[in-house]
Design a protein around this motif. Structure first.
Motif: not given
Length: 320
Positions: A266-270, A295-297, A302-304, A307-312
């Motif tokens: 979880v920490a890695v994905a964030y 990196w966002y993809r 890896h879970g996001d 949802t920050d990466a999806r939003d980006a």
């Protein structure tokens, strides 16, 4: 009355406090020559040097330092500690300040990690320490060649750091026990003193928001940093975010990158999202939109979890 860590600017006042206390309080048990010899040793320079190797506290009544006390390792040992330099101004004695100092030292990391704590006690102070639970070392109830009693206390360290951490979390969430933030805070502090990374992180959360203690952001940051240095991914990210808020982007990026290699998925994905954010903005690294998208993809794959990466990616109008 407040209690805080000794600062360099306190040295002269604390030295004068000690001299006044020795002359006024200890003179009934020691000769003038003995006391003046001690005073010649306990100079401001000596106290500043002692503060480098101990956790040294002062009790303040407004602008007046009314008492002091320190704790540090016993001859460098990890599981034994020693109390030093405990004094209260004569005009403040009998008001619970000595007890306040002892209680503060009991909450210090050097105390919490120790199985045994020793005090070199003056004839004058020996009855006070005995009331605080200290006994004669090895049963010897006579002063030594320095005209001091050697007192000691043993702590029950039967619980492991992990056991203390798990019990603390039960108290935080009311899992099978009644919620008790004060008890949780005490357990987390003991576990953190033993090097438990998650305990240090959660102790930081308590200090950050005032759960079971007075809120103290500086102290919280030090606990987050302890957990980060021990390899805890969430601690690395939080240290990075706090540095980011201060616009210290190089340090923030350093911790975000380190979190990529922690053992918490979880920490890695964030962390992947945070590194992408820095790449997009050029904070702590070169600005590189293509790298940020990668990196966002990766974070999404890896879970996001936030949802920050999806939003980006949505903001950048990129097909996930």
């Amino acid at each position: 009355m407040t209690i805080r860590l000794f600062e360099i600017k306190d040295a002269a006042e604390v030295s004068a406090l000690i001299a006044k206390t020795l002359r006024a309080t200890n003179s009934k048990d020691y000769s003038e020559e003995y006391i003046e010899n001690d005073i010649r040793v306990l100079t401001p320079d000596y106290l500043m040097e002692r503060a480098k190797h101990t956790h040294f506290y002062v009790v303040c009544d407004g602008e007046t330092i009314a008492g002091c006390g320190a704790i540090g390792p016993y001859w460098g040992k990890e599981d034994e500690s020693r109390l030093f330099t405990i004094f209260v101004l004569p005009e403040y004695q009998g008001r619970g300040i000595g007890r306040k100092i002892i209680e503060t030292l009991k909450e210090d990391d050097y105390f919490l990690r120790a199985k045994r704590i020793e005090i070199p006690a003056s004839i004058t102070a020996c009855p006070f320490y005995r009331k605080m639970g200290y006994d004669y070392k090895n049963g010897v109830d006579q002063v030594d060649e320095e005209q001091l009693y050697r007192l000691e206390k043993f702590r029950d360290c039967s619980m492991t750091a992990d056991e203390q951490y798990k019990l603390a979390m039960k108290y935080i969430y009311g899992d099978g026990v009644e919620e008790d933030n004060d008890r949780a805070f005490a357990l987390l502090k003991e576990a953190a003193a033993k090097g438990h990374a998650e305990a240090a992180y959660n102790l930081g959360v308590c200090l950050h928001y005032g759960y079971g203690c007075k809120a103290d952001l500086h102290a919280a940051y030090q606990r987050y940093l302890q957990s980060a240095n021990a390899g805890y991914g969430k601690g690395m990210e939080l240290v990075g975010l706090l540095r980011y808020d201060e616009q210290d982007y190089d340090t923030a990026y350093y911790w975000f990158e380190k979190a990529l290699h922690c053992d918490d998925p979880v920490a890695v994905a964030y962390a992947e999202y945070l590194v992408g954010m820095c790449c997009e903005r050029g904070h702590g690294t070169v600005q590189d939109t293509a790298a940020s998208i990668r990196w966002y993809r990766q974070s999404v794959e890896h879970g996001d979890h936030n949802t920050d990466a999806r939003d980006a990616l949505t903001r950048l109008d990129i097909d996930r």
